[in-house]
Design an enzyme around this catalytic site. Sequence first.
Site, PDB file in Angstrom:
ATOM      1  N   ASP A  63       3.989  -3.548  11.544  1.00 29.82           N
ATOM      2  CA  ASP A  63       2.985  -2.534  11.250  1.00 29.82           C
ATOM      3  C   ASP A  63       3.681  -1.365  10.581  1.00 29.82           C
ATOM      4  O   ASP A  63       4.699  -0.854  11.079  1.00 29.82           O
ATOM      5  CB  ASP A  63       2.286  -2.083  12.538  1.00 29.82           C
ATOM      6  N   ILE A  64       3.158  -0.929   9.423  1.00 27.48           N
ATOM      7  CA  ILE A  64       3.737   0.206   8.698  1.00 27.48           C
ATOM      8  C   ILE A  64       3.441   1.483   9.492  1.00 27.48           C
ATOM      9  O   ILE A  64       2.289   1.755   9.872  1.00 27.48           O
ATOM     10  CB  ILE A  64       3.163   0.296   7.285  1.00 27.48           C
TER      11      ILE A  64
ATOM     12  N   GLU B 232      -2.546  -2.435   7.414  1.00 29.62           N
ATOM     13  CA  GLU B 232      -1.096  -2.312   7.280  1.00 29.62           C
ATOM     14  C   GLU B 232      -0.350  -3.250   8.207  1.00 29.62           C
ATOM     15  O   GLU B 232       0.854  -3.088   8.434  1.00 29.62           O
ATOM     16  CB  GLU B 232      -0.671  -0.867   7.554  1.00 29.62           C
TER      17      GLU B 232
END
Length: 466
Positions: A334-335, A377
């Site tokens: 996950d960004i 994301e």
Amino acid sequence: MSLVVKHGKLLRGLVYGVAALFCLIGVVVVEDQFHRQLGVFQDSQAALLRQHSVAAFERVQEQLDGHRLQPALLSGLELNLNGGCLEEPARVFLQGWTQLRSQGLRAATQRVQAWPESGIASPQAPRLSVVDGTLQLTSHIDLGRACAGGERLVLETRTESHALTLARPMPSLAADLVLHVALQPGAQPAQFFDIVFHGEQAEYRPSATAFTPPAELEPGLALVSEGRFQMVLVDEATGLRAVYRSEPLGQDGLQRYLRFNARELALILGITLALLGVLGFLLHTIGLSERLHRLSTRDFLTGLYNRRAALELAGAERARALRSGRGFCVLQLDIDHFKRVNDSFGHDAGDIVLQFFAECLRGVLREQDLLARMGGEEFLVLLPETDLLGARQMAERLRYVLHTTAASYGQQHIAVTCSLGLTAWRGVDDDLPALLKRADQLLYQAKQQGRDRCVDDQSAADTRAV
């Protein structure tokens, strides 16, 4: 995945191969047929020219025989009645006699001419010339001195012959064909002229083209060498020699082939175009199937697998691991603070960051690894035949790449980090939903611990122990 999509590259190569093979076969067949017909056409032209050359040679022989007969006929006449000169009655007699004799010669004219005593001595052998499309032979016989006037009386014999007319079925074989001739009557120099064919008609034309036949060519035998007809004819009795050499045969062979095989060529062309159309449709279908498959399995923004395709491929990898006994690892990524990027720079910058992150993943992962965008994301990575230690090393390489590079948005550079949850497959009882759930929980722990880190099964267990 359908067979067309799975083997699309092979099928396209097969289609191209079939098209090339069929076109090659068509070209070879047409070329072979063309050369066969051209060979028959050239042989027919050569046979026609041989027949024409022999007939023309015989006509020249006939003309020469007529010219040589004149001295023999005149030798029996006693015309010198007055001391070696010819009186006027003898001259009138000769004139009438020659007119009567010329009626027995083909296309011949004879006349008695008065030459000055100081003139050049009259030639005895016939001279050859081409005038107005006809072949002329002219000979002179010195009859003696006239009693009145002191002039020499000379008998001139002239014969003419036109080129032979071709038979009606044959003109197409000799259309626009040129036959060069070198004719040598006895010891005289060779005279060169051409026979030019126009349909059924042919005509003689003057020519300055000098040539010699091949040394190996025997008299009476025709030879086709380098596409040219060549022939030598010799009359041993009179010393008459004729050499025939044509321009290249079959010069209009291609036009003739196209004209006489128009229907067959049109049929071959139609079949070829139809086959190419079918093959083109197959190529279009293959390409369309691949595009549809890509649209249904790939994320439009990053080009990575989408959620549905990732779950199918992950299930196939678990089944392969069950058969082989070799494990694999799953990462949930996950960004970090992605919403902040969208709020600060806009959604275009967010798209740039997603694409940048996907490229970083591609640069770190192996070709056989599964990489997918699960939504927003969030990303998924599956590492076949990889243990927890190897997967952790891959995660650290990714973090290092993200720390040393940044996404470029216009003149701005956006730093990107990510949180990772890493878990390993635990055997037969560990199904895919359990794996993904466990990786998601580890990702949540990485975010709770401050983001920009990787939490795996081992580190989570150590944290719980502490």
